[in-house]
Design an enzyme around this catalytic site. Structure first.
Site: not given
Ligand code: 4LM
Length: 405
Positions: A69, A122, A194, A219
């Site tokens: 993690r 977004y 971003d 993406k």
């Protein structure tokens, strides 16, 4: 039989180009028994030398992996490669773009702080801030950052973060990273960009003064529609804070080593793919302008775009995303999408396949209708992610669908 480490002539490494670093950065097959591709460390935990050693790793007194993690050698390689490509000191991987965004913001803000964001984000980023963080006493202020003077007027000592997308999803606003970063720095605010639409191949916000760069790696970095992932890059100390607080304790949304491997495979062809996306999107945008059925085309590569100059200044290409509106509004938009054959109706972007979607009812449906109106996301808007197919086949499909309107 154990494979001995391959010995290589110790030659100084040249300053390789982006395209070469996208394939090789951070990895030497000699370190992994000659394996051309890095191994995937599919493990949740790591065995320490003894109890003191594991304790020291937990205390941050010695380096090493102790639980996936927090870190893992496969994630580590991806993170170093992305840091290299972004021109950052360090990077952190996360289970999704939203995982990267939330781990970052949970690490940097506290109640009473203000985040200034652009008008357009977004949908889920907008919802996380405006409907989520605001419940925890964080003030979210929207400013039209395409005009840096508007930021200058709005920023105050309470502003801890200035956050924007460029080009912005879905309406292709382009924001001057250098101008915004200077204003934010004057007020000790952290600039977060971003860069999902641009990719580090087309734009490296840190070179323009940004502090942190975020990606939905789902993406263009992946490029093949087969993973969900996120990245954040910046100064090593800040990234370590996001790793040990935002990621480890607040979200726990870590990337799988298998995802990291698929991302590294995708990134090897990022420059080739982006060149092709840019070339085809420019052809499609220019052609759309000549069609009677279209009313407005949003693509910064077009000379008449209000964002052409700023995009040309900070990007080495205009990207593969186009937004447009049809005469006939929303009804025509949905009819048009349904009439396409080759082009798929789906959210997400940056894949080999051309994808089309209707932001108001899909990616930006978590804005209320009033919020969409306030922030300039029209019900008529169509978003096209131009894929890697032949541009003439893409245009032929659009043309036959338009003729059915
Ligand atoms: C979409 N986008 O637009 P994950 N930042 C930007 C994005 O476009 C996205 C994220 C972050 C779309 C998803 C359905 C600029 C996502 C969030 O989806 O959490 O990897 O990224 O179609």
């Amino acid at each position: 039989m154990k494979h001995e480490k391959i010995s290589r002539a110790e030659a100084p490494k040249p300053n390789y180009d982006f395209t070469t670093r996208a394939i090789h950065s951070g990895y030497d097959p000699a370190d992994e028994q000659g394996s051309l591709n890095p191994p995937i460390y599919m493990t949740s935990t790591f065995i320490g030398q003894n109890a003191e050693h594991v304790g020291d790793m937990f205390a941050g007194e010695c380096e090493g992996h102790f639980y996936s993690r927090i870190s893992n050698p496969t994630l580590d390689l991806l993170e170093r490669r992305i840091a290299d490509l972004e021109g950052a000191e360090a990077s952190l991987s996360a289970a999704s773009g939203m995982g990267a965004i939330s781990a970052t913001l949970w690490s940097l803000i506290k109640p009473g702080d203000e985040i200034i964001v652009d008008m357009t984000l977004y949908g889920c980023t907008f919802a996380f801030m405006r409907h989520g963080l605001s419940k925890f006493g964080v003030k979210i202020t929207h400013v039209d950052m395409t005009n840096p003077q508007m930021l200058n007027a709005a920023i105050s000592d309470d502003t801890k973060i200035v956050y924007f997308e460029t080009p912005a999803n879905p309406n292709m606003r382009v924001i001057d990273i250098a101008a915004i970063s200077v204003i934010a720095a004057e007020h000790d605010a952290v600039t977060i960009v971003d860069n999902t639409y641009g990719s580090p191949y087309l734009c490296r916000p840190i070179e323009h003064g940004a502090d942190l760069v975020i990606h939905s790696a789902t993406k263009y970095l992946s490029g093949h529609g087969d993973v969900i992932g996120g990245m954040v890059s910046g100064k090593a100390e800040v990234i370590q804070n996001i790793r040990l607080f935002g990621l480890k304790d607040m979200t726990g949304a870590s990337m799988s080593p298998m995802t990291a491997m698929l991302l590294m495979r995708g990134i090897k062809t990022l420059p080739l793919r982006m060149n092709r996306h840019c070339e085809s999107a420019m052809k499609v945008a220019l052609w759309l302008e000549t069609q009677d059925q279209t009313s407005t085309i949003y693509y910064p590569g077009l000379k008449n775009s209000p964002f052409h100059d700023v995009a040309a200044k900070q990007m080495s290409g205009f990207g593969g995303m186009i937004a447009f509106e049809l005469n006939g509004g929303k009804e025509a938009a949905l009819k048009f999408i349904n009439a396409l054959n080759l082009i798929h109706c789906a959210v997400s972007l940056g894949d080999a396949e051309t994808l089309i979607q209707h932001p108001a009812s899909m990616t930006h449906s978590c804005y209320t209708p009033e919020e969409r109106m306030e922030f300039g996301i029209s019900d008529d808007l169509i978003r096209l992610s131009v894929g890697l197919e032949s541009a003439s086949d893409i245009m032929a499909d659009i043309s036959q669908a338009m003729q059915q309107l």
